[in-house]
Write an enzyme that holds these catalytic residues in place. Structure first.
Site, mmCIF file in Angstrom:
data_model
loop_
_atom_site.group_PDB
_atom_site.id
_atom_site.type_symbol
_atom_site.label_atom_id
_atom_site.label_comp_id
_atom_site.label_asym_id
_atom_site.label_seq_id
_atom_site.Cartn_x
_atom_site.Cartn_y
_atom_site.Cartn_z
ATOM 1 N N LEU A 65 0.816 -1.211 0.000
ATOM 2 C CA LEU A 65 0.000 0.000 0.000
ATOM 3 C C LEU A 65 0.844 1.252 0.000
ATOM 4 O O LEU A 65 0.397 2.305 -0.462
ATOM 5 C CB LEU A 65 -0.934 0.007 1.214
ATOM 6 C CG LEU A 65 -1.960 -1.120 1.271
ATOM 7 C CD1 LEU A 65 -2.753 -1.042 2.572
ATOM 8 C CD2 LEU A 65 -2.898 -1.049 0.075
ATOM 9 N N GLY A 66 2.064 1.178 0.529
ATOM 10 C CA GLY A 66 2.922 2.357 0.567
ATOM 11 C C GLY A 66 4.257 2.049 1.204
ATOM 12 O O GLY A 66 4.399 1.089 1.964
ATOM 13 N N GLY A 71 9.287 2.459 7.045
ATOM 14 C CA GLY A 71 8.921 1.083 6.799
ATOM 15 C C GLY A 71 7.968 0.959 5.627
ATOM 16 O O GLY A 71 7.875 1.849 4.786
ATOM 17 N N VAL A 73 3.947 -0.485 4.268
ATOM 18 C CA VAL A 73 2.570 -0.848 4.638
ATOM 19 C C VAL A 73 2.039 -1.826 3.596
ATOM 20 O O VAL A 73 2.101 -1.562 2.389
ATOM 21 C CB VAL A 73 1.660 0.391 4.711
ATOM 22 C CG1 VAL A 73 0.252 -0.024 5.153
ATOM 23 C CG2 VAL A 73 2.239 1.423 5.677
ATOM 24 N N ASP A 174 2.201 15.929 11.195
ATOM 25 C CA ASP A 174 2.438 15.582 9.795
ATOM 26 C C ASP A 174 1.113 15.379 9.054
ATOM 27 O O ASP A 174 0.956 14.445 8.265
ATOM 28 C CB ASP A 174 3.301 14.324 9.691
ATOM 29 C CG ASP A 174 4.029 14.218 8.344
ATOM 30 O OD1 ASP A 174 4.157 15.241 7.648
ATOM 31 O OD2 ASP A 174 4.459 13.113 7.999
#
Length: 334
Positions: A65-66, A71, A73, A174
């Protein structure tokens, strides 16, 4: 000044693609539309207390997913129940703070952490609820500018998430389209607490320089002008204002289209530049005023989260219409 600052600050993400605690009573219009998966009992216990319910070996990875500095996902499926989740695999040093913060939250406007699992090589994995609509950044990339009704719903739900967090002395630091996740039912959830902070007490100021430069408030770029610290809650409001303006315009709003978002350009635009002029037919007076009070360069004049929740652009919206507009946009029907 910009060069000197750049040398001593940690690397910033400049890319624009870039409970034992009582639960807060949420407004009726915002009640979570979907109950948790059957494999996870609905309770206010912390993720750490729920960790024994899952093992990493119980899941199949379906897709990435990303990826980020901290890290990766993954979209994963639980083999026994077929329930879908997001699995965020983090380096151990990066995971502890995020896991601690997520253990403090239980809100439909904040991504839910079901479990904290040990991974290989000392890494840690957070088993998160899957927001099936992707990030608002991915929705914008796919669909372009958001209609105003959908924006009102984004603002209302993101502000509800920030209100919940700030009430618990958690500041995100963020907020941006990539860190607001959508669901196909028209929900919005605050996600990615990798640099979030828990304040010692309400009203504390912050000195952290970490974050995505394009969404930083003026006082975060030049905290020395404000005694070496800044109000992190007001900084979250600025970031949300930039996010709403970006979704309205369909591109990053504080630089001319196509301009490279380097540190110097962003600092000049954010600290000294004017907000982009919006034609009357591009945004209602309510939306323009909402953006103006979010994006006050002097944080002391910036609206608070509570004031923004009461703003006519949010409080005066037709909830059914705005939720439907966001749902249709996420589904690609708008």
């Amino acid at each position: 000044m910009a060069l000197a600052r750049e040398k001593r600050l940690p690397p910033l993400h400049l890319s624009l693609k870039v409970p034992s605690r009582a639960a807060v009573q949420e407004p009726e219009a915002f009640r979570h539309p979907n109950p948790p998966p059957a494999a996870v009992p609905q309770s206010a216990s912390t993720p750490l207390a729920r960790s024994s319910q899952f093992r990493l070996a119980d899941f199949d990875k379906l897709a990435v997913l990303g990826r980020g500095n901290g890290g990766t996902v993954y979209k994963v499926r639980h083999r026994e129940t077929c329930a879908l989740y997001a699995l965020k695999v983090l380096h151990q040093g990066d995971a502890a703070a995020e896991a601690d913060i997520l253990s403090r939250t239980a809100s439909p406007f904040v991504v839910r952490c079901h479990s904290v699992l040990p991974a290989t090589s000392g890494d840690v994995a957070l088993l998160l609820e899957l927001a099936d609509g992707g990030s608002l950044d991915s929705v914008r990339s796919r669909c372009g500018a958001f209609p105003e009704a959908a924006l009102a719903e984004v603002a209302a739900q993101a502000l509800s998430g920030l209100a919940y967090l700030h009430a618990r002395r958690i500041v995100h630091l963020d907020i941006k389209p990539a860190n607001l996740l959508a669901t196909t039912t028209g929900g919005v959830k605050v996600a990615d607490f990798g640099i979030a902070k828990v304040l010692s007490r309400a009203g504390d100021h912050c000195t952290s320089y970490m974050g995505t430069a394009a969404y930083m408030s003026p006082e975060r770029f030049d905290p020395e002008e404000h005694g070496g610290h800044y109000d992190p809650c007001a900084a979250d409001v600025w970031s949300l204002g930039v996010t709403v303006l970006e979704l309205l315009m369909g591109r990053y709003p504080l630089l001319p289209a196509g301009q490279q978002p380097n540190w110097a350009a962003l600092m000049c635009a954010i600290c000294f530049g004017e907000l982009p002029a919006l034609p009357d037919d591009a945004a209602s007076a309510k939306l323009q005023d909402f953006l103006a009070v979010c994006l006050q360069k002097d944080y002391r004049k910036r609206a608070s989260v509570a004031e923004l929740l009461a703003h006519p652009f949010v409080a005066g919206r037709d909830v059914t219409t705005s939720r439907c507009a966001l749902r249709r946009l996420v589904a690609g029907e708008a």
